[in-house]
Design a protein around this motif. Structure first.
Motif, mmCIF file in Angstrom:
data_model
loop_
_atom_site.group_PDB
_atom_site.id
_atom_site.type_symbol
_atom_site.label_atom_id
_atom_site.label_comp_id
_atom_site.label_asym_id
_atom_site.label_seq_id
_atom_site.Cartn_x
_atom_site.Cartn_y
_atom_site.Cartn_z
ATOM 1 N N TRP A 109 8.052 -5.405 1.690
ATOM 2 C CA TRP A 109 6.417 -5.651 1.873
ATOM 3 C C TRP A 109 5.932 -4.683 0.756
ATOM 4 C CZ3 TRP A 109 9.681 -3.427 5.621
ATOM 5 C CH2 TRP A 109 9.462 -2.253 5.960
ATOM 6 N N GLN A 110 4.821 -5.144 0.375
ATOM 7 C CA GLN A 110 3.974 -4.287 -0.644
ATOM 8 C C GLN A 110 2.660 -4.761 -0.467
ATOM 9 O OE1 GLN A 110 6.913 -6.285 -1.850
ATOM 10 N NE2 GLN A 110 5.763 -7.906 -1.293
ATOM 11 N N GLY A 111 1.736 -3.988 -0.974
ATOM 12 C CA GLY A 111 0.079 -4.569 -0.690
ATOM 13 C C GLY A 111 -0.688 -3.195 -1.248
ATOM 14 N N PRO A 112 -1.834 -3.796 -1.705
ATOM 15 C CA PRO A 112 -2.841 -2.799 -2.103
ATOM 16 C C PRO A 112 -3.890 -2.197 -1.031
ATOM 17 C CG PRO A 112 -3.656 -5.120 -2.502
ATOM 18 C CD PRO A 112 -2.403 -5.125 -1.939
ATOM 19 N N SER A 113 -4.619 -1.283 -1.182
ATOM 20 C CA SER A 113 -5.632 -0.781 -0.200
ATOM 21 C C SER A 113 -6.915 -0.210 -0.806
ATOM 22 C CB SER A 113 -5.223 0.056 0.599
ATOM 23 O OG SER A 113 -4.641 1.358 0.118
ATOM 24 N N VAL A 114 -7.997 -0.338 -0.258
ATOM 25 C CA VAL A 114 -9.230 0.220 -1.100
ATOM 26 C C VAL A 114 -9.865 0.956 0.333
ATOM 27 C CG1 VAL A 114 -11.667 -0.197 -2.019
ATOM 28 C CG2 VAL A 114 -9.330 -1.499 -2.699
ATOM 29 N N GLY A 115 -10.501 2.231 -0.191
ATOM 30 C CA GLY A 115 -11.154 2.799 0.871
ATOM 31 C C GLY A 115 -11.164 4.424 0.640
ATOM 32 N N PHE A 116 -11.565 5.246 1.560
ATOM 33 C CA PHE A 116 -11.628 6.600 1.578
ATOM 34 C C PHE A 116 -10.734 7.157 1.813
ATOM 35 C CE2 PHE A 116 -15.997 5.024 2.398
ATOM 36 C CZ PHE A 116 -16.706 5.398 1.159
ATOM 37 N N ASP A 117 -9.335 7.221 0.975
ATOM 38 C CA ASP A 117 -8.160 7.454 1.258
ATOM 39 C C ASP A 117 -7.618 8.153 0.107
ATOM 40 O OD1 ASP A 117 -5.675 7.382 2.664
ATOM 41 O OD2 ASP A 117 -5.323 5.189 1.859
ATOM 42 N N PHE A 118 -6.914 9.465 0.365
ATOM 43 C CA PHE A 118 -6.469 10.326 -0.769
ATOM 44 C C PHE A 118 -5.017 10.687 -0.529
ATOM 45 C CE2 PHE A 118 -11.020 10.284 -0.813
ATOM 46 C CZ PHE A 118 -11.290 9.948 -2.137
ATOM 47 N N GLY A 119 -4.029 10.675 -1.198
ATOM 48 C CA GLY A 119 -2.641 11.203 -0.888
ATOM 49 C C GLY A 119 -1.784 10.256 -1.069
ATOM 50 N N GLY A 120 -0.605 10.879 -0.479
ATOM 51 C CA GLY A 120 0.765 9.962 -0.468
ATOM 52 C C GLY A 120 1.455 10.260 0.463
ATOM 53 N N ASN A 121 2.426 9.443 0.937
ATOM 54 C CA ASN A 121 3.399 9.802 2.043
ATOM 55 C C ASN A 121 4.675 8.680 1.878
ATOM 56 O OD1 ASN A 121 2.159 7.221 2.728
ATOM 57 N ND2 ASN A 121 1.948 7.739 4.765
ATOM 58 N N GLY A 122 5.927 9.176 2.524
ATOM 59 C CA GLY A 122 7.035 8.335 2.605
ATOM 60 C C GLY A 122 7.068 8.343 3.806
ATOM 61 N N SER A 123 7.180 7.013 4.652
ATOM 62 C CA SER A 123 7.520 6.860 5.974
ATOM 63 C C SER A 123 8.630 6.018 6.546
ATOM 64 C CB SER A 123 6.327 6.086 6.476
ATOM 65 O OG SER A 123 5.223 6.644 6.156
ATOM 66 N N ARG A 124 9.109 6.172 7.718
ATOM 67 C CA ARG A 124 10.019 5.263 8.476
ATOM 68 C C ARG A 124 8.977 4.557 9.071
ATOM 69 N NH1 ARG A 124 15.435 8.419 10.051
ATOM 70 N NH2 ARG A 124 16.253 8.956 7.992
ATOM 71 N N THR A 125 9.512 3.377 9.400
ATOM 72 C CA THR A 125 8.522 2.557 9.916
ATOM 73 C C THR A 125 9.278 1.509 10.950
ATOM 74 O OG1 THR A 125 8.721 0.558 8.558
ATOM 75 C CG2 THR A 125 7.062 2.272 8.249
ATOM 76 N N LEU A 126 8.778 1.399 12.298
ATOM 77 C CA LEU A 126 9.225 0.472 13.340
ATOM 78 C C LEU A 126 8.130 -0.626 13.547
ATOM 79 C CD1 LEU A 126 11.049 -0.706 15.486
ATOM 80 C CD2 LEU A 126 10.106 1.170 16.853
ATOM 81 N N THR A 127 8.176 -1.666 13.041
ATOM 82 C CA THR A 127 6.915 -2.550 13.278
ATOM 83 C C THR A 127 7.336 -3.697 14.343
ATOM 84 O OG1 THR A 127 6.382 -2.528 10.897
ATOM 85 C CG2 THR A 127 5.547 -4.331 11.756
ATOM 86 N N LEU A 128 6.377 -3.877 15.250
ATOM 87 C CA LEU A 128 6.731 -4.916 16.468
ATOM 88 C C LEU A 128 5.981 -6.181 15.853
ATOM 89 C CD1 LEU A 128 6.024 -2.735 19.625
ATOM 90 C CD2 LEU A 128 7.980 -2.836 18.040
#
Length: 196
Positions: A109-128
């Motif tokens: 998965w990949q995608g863009p986002s726009v908004g009041f959002d600053f920073g970065g992260n690396g995550s583990r994800t569990l998507t239902l």
């Protein structure tokens, strides 16, 4: 005893023995919480237990939160992702989807986002994954509002949807990503750098 009567009694005994075995098997299936076409909350927590490590207590709470809003999922995706933003952002991830009906499917998965959002992260994800009737349905674009996320025990829950499916990603990881954003994620069969 005639040959006919012997065969009749042999057939009757065989019939009732097989009927009893079928009845026992049916009762075992009904009492087994891990059968059916949807995952129970305990199955989801078990699936994420080793993957999330120390945040398992928070995972159980996050899973219960999602279940209270959407019920039991048809599939789940376990994976990892990286994201960063400075007003505009990007997110890339990869994982494996496990439908309750069986099998496993590689997902990116990949995608863009726009908004009041600053920073970065690396995550583990569990998507239902909800309303999945065929594995190929996952390969679509899903719109979500990150700012509506629910946070519990170091985990964040958000919701995404397309015309057919609903997704509930549960994330944990390092780094900080503050504020709210809106965007979408595109799920694909193969990795790509193109977020659009």
């Amino acid at each position: 005893m005639s040959n006919f009567h012997s065969r009749f009694w042999l057939f009757a005994v065989a019939f009732f023995v097989s009927l009893g075995a079928w009845s026992v098997e049916a009762n075992e299936q009904e009492s087994d919480p891990y059968t059916g076409t949807q995952y129970s909350s305990q199955e989801i927590v078990d699936a994420g237990h080793n993957f999330f490590g120390k945040t398992t207590a928070g995972l159980a709470e996050a899973v219960e939160y999602v279940f209270s809003h959407h019920g039991e999922p048809d599939a789940y995706i376990i994976g990892e992702e990286a994201a960063g933003a400075f007003v505009g952002g990007l997110r890339y991830g990869e994982g494996t989807m496990y439908p309750k009906t069986g099998g496993s499917y590689r997902v990116y998965w990949q995608g863009p986002s726009v908004g009041f959002d600053f920073g970065g992260n690396g995550s583990r994800t569990l998507t239902l994954v909800y309303n999945l009737t065929a594995p190929g349905q996952i390969y679509s674009r899903f719109i979500g509002v990150e700012g509506s996320a629910y946070f519990v025990g170091g985990l964040g829950v958000s919701f995404q949807a397309d015309d057919n499916l609903s997704l509930a990603p549960i994330r944990t990881g390092v780094g900080a990503r503050l504020g709210a954003n809106i965007g979408y994620l595109k799920y694909t069969e193969a990795p790509t750098w193109n977020p659009f």
